[in-house]
Design a protein around this motif. Structure first.
Motif, mmCIF file in Angstrom:
data_model
loop_
_atom_site.group_PDB
_atom_site.id
_atom_site.type_symbol
_atom_site.label_atom_id
_atom_site.label_comp_id
_atom_site.label_asym_id
_atom_site.label_seq_id
_atom_site.Cartn_x
_atom_site.Cartn_y
_atom_site.Cartn_z
ATOM 1 N N CYS A 1 0.988 -1.239 0.093
ATOM 2 C CA CYS A 1 -0.047 -0.176 0.106
ATOM 3 C C CYS A 1 0.920 1.145 0.144
ATOM 4 C CB CYS A 1 -0.858 0.217 1.054
ATOM 5 S SG CYS A 1 -1.976 1.448 1.329
ATOM 6 N N SER B 1 3.131 -6.395 3.530
ATOM 7 C CA SER B 1 2.633 -7.406 4.614
ATOM 8 C C SER B 1 2.567 -8.865 3.897
ATOM 9 C CB SER B 1 1.414 -7.113 5.435
ATOM 10 O OG SER B 1 1.011 -8.284 6.178
ATOM 11 N N HIS C 1 4.570 -7.601 8.781
ATOM 12 C CA HIS C 1 4.334 -6.410 8.219
ATOM 13 C C HIS C 1 5.365 -5.414 8.549
ATOM 14 C CE1 HIS C 1 1.438 -4.850 11.438
ATOM 15 N NE2 HIS C 1 2.347 -5.090 11.820
ATOM 16 N N THR D 1 -4.242 -4.329 1.540
ATOM 17 C CA THR D 1 -4.121 -3.065 2.179
ATOM 18 C C THR D 1 -4.267 -2.093 1.374
ATOM 19 O OG1 THR D 1 -2.121 -4.089 3.444
ATOM 20 C CG2 THR D 1 -2.905 -1.802 3.892
ATOM 21 N N VAL E 1 -6.953 -2.683 6.185
ATOM 22 C CA VAL E 1 -6.378 -4.061 5.950
ATOM 23 C C VAL E 1 -7.378 -5.149 6.208
ATOM 24 C CG1 VAL E 1 -5.621 -4.292 8.258
ATOM 25 C CG2 VAL E 1 -4.267 -5.344 6.496
#
Length: 388
Positions: free
Chosen positions: A94, A104, A109, A236, A245
């Motif tokens: 993202c 992630s 993540h 995300t 998310v």
């Protein structure tokens, strides 16, 4: 060269006996133009002999997994290892407005600026240590203390852990056996003498802390009190200052402008496992393995659940696209839009919850998972979905 008179496109739905001379069952390594012209797709040029997976275009750099490592590749060829052991599973990304990118794999993540990587969240302290009273200038009464970790590299502060009320009669408080974390300082907050609120008393890099100041020195409130670390999920997206998310069938939202924090109540449960999250101007499209849903609105706690009845959405098929490049009725759309594979068809979603099948009656697929992208090649809009 293959030529068509009145080329009508690819069709894998109709029986071959009912197709016209302008239909194709499939087309490989070709581009189909806006007026139906068919041209050979441009060739490929090898950039590296190494195997790269999970490619993602970030702000000024490319992210990819090479072996088990996540690397950032910059124009000119410079490479930086962001995470040495992210693994071989699919990675979800993202892009944030500040130029950083989150990543992630569902277990690990983080966030990167293309040079270094860091955990996306700051953890909650694991213990409260031991408290004792000492001499000082605090007004006699009952006080709570609160602890947070603050990452030294970016001054990011995590959630707070809170004590039970402590009776302070001598005006001071001493804490020993405090939790420590490499690369982090420990912020200590004290409540008012009634036990309410949390105000900064100081910070420590050791396992001990003592406060002997007055109540007037306690003025800076704790901004992370009541928050939780942002959950580890998969898909995300960024929407109106929040990071969204997916975690199974739950859609979590971060605190506004604080992508490392969330509140326990800021989640929405959907019917089915989430397979896509694509924001548009006045809502969010959420794909699941049962339907494509439009969450209508501009405020998280007021989003309205609107099913589209388009059918299950293929995992990874959701991408953002400009509305003016997508068909809507007899014209094109406008504003921010999205494309996904729902019910086996390529479906466009627009602001307001309007959806349009772009392949209705012409093309369907039973693929279960893809890596997708939307791009513009010399004015030609293309939606690409590669099975994985």
């Amino acid at each position: 060269m293959l030529t068509f008179k009145g080329f009508t496109g690819i069709n894998n739905v109709l029986p071959e006996r009912r197709m016209s001379g302008g239909d194709l069952l499939a087309a490989v390594n070709v581009d189909i133009g806006l007026s139906g012209e068919v041209t050979r797709r441009g060739g490929l040029e090898q950039q590296s002999p190494l195997c790269h997976q999970n490619l993602h275009q970030a702000a000024g750099f490319m992210l990819a997994t090479c072996g088990a490592a996540l690397v950032a590749i910059h124009p000119g060829g410079a490479r930086h290892t962001i995470h040495p052991a992210l693994g071989h599973d699919r990675v979800w990304y993202c892009n944030l407005p500040d130029g950083r990118t989150t990543f992630s794999n569902g277990l690990i993540h983080g966030v990167t600026d293309g040079v270094t990587g860091a955990e996306r969240s700051v953890p909650l302290p694991g213990s409260l240590g031991a408290a004792d009273v000492t001499f000082g200038a605090l007004e006699p009464g009952q006080y709570r203390y609160h602890l947070t970790f603050m990452r030294l590299s970016d001054r990011l502060e995590g959630p707070a852990i809170s004590s039970e009320p402590i009776d302070v009669q001598q005006g001071g408080l001493r804490l020993d056996g405090l939790p420590m974390l490499e690369g982090h300082a420990l912020n200590v907050y004290l409540s008012s003498r009634s036990g309410e609120g949390a105000y900064l008393a100081g910070a420590t890099l050791s396992g001990s802390f003592e406060f002997a100041g007055s109540n007037a020195a306690l003025v800076l409130p704790c901004r992370t009190l009541g928050a939780e670390p942002f959950p580890v999920g998969t898909i995300t997206a960024f929407w109106r200052g929040r990071v969204l998310v997916a975690q199974g069938n739950a859609l979590w939202a971060s605190r506004p402008m604080a992508p490392h924090l969330c509140d326990w109540r800021d989640f929405k449960v959907l019917q089915g496992t989430i397979t896509a999250i694509e924001p548009v101007d006045n809502g969010v499209y959420v794909g699941t393995d049962s339907d494509l849903v439009f969450l209508a609105g501009t405020q998280w706690d007021q989003l309205a659940h609107v099913p589209t009845l388009r059918g299950p959405v293929v995992l990874g098929s959701g991408v953002q696209a400009p509305g003016h490049s997508l068909k809507l009725g007899d014209d094109t759309g406008a504003g921010q839009a999205m494309v996904c594979i729902a019910g086996g068809e390529v479906v466009a979603g627009f602001s307001g919850g309007q959806t349009e099948s772009l392949t209705d009656g012409r093309w369907k697929t039973s693929v279960k998972q893809v890596s997708a992208a939307f791009r513009d090649v010399e004015g030609l809009p293309q939606y690409m979905a590669v099975p994985v």
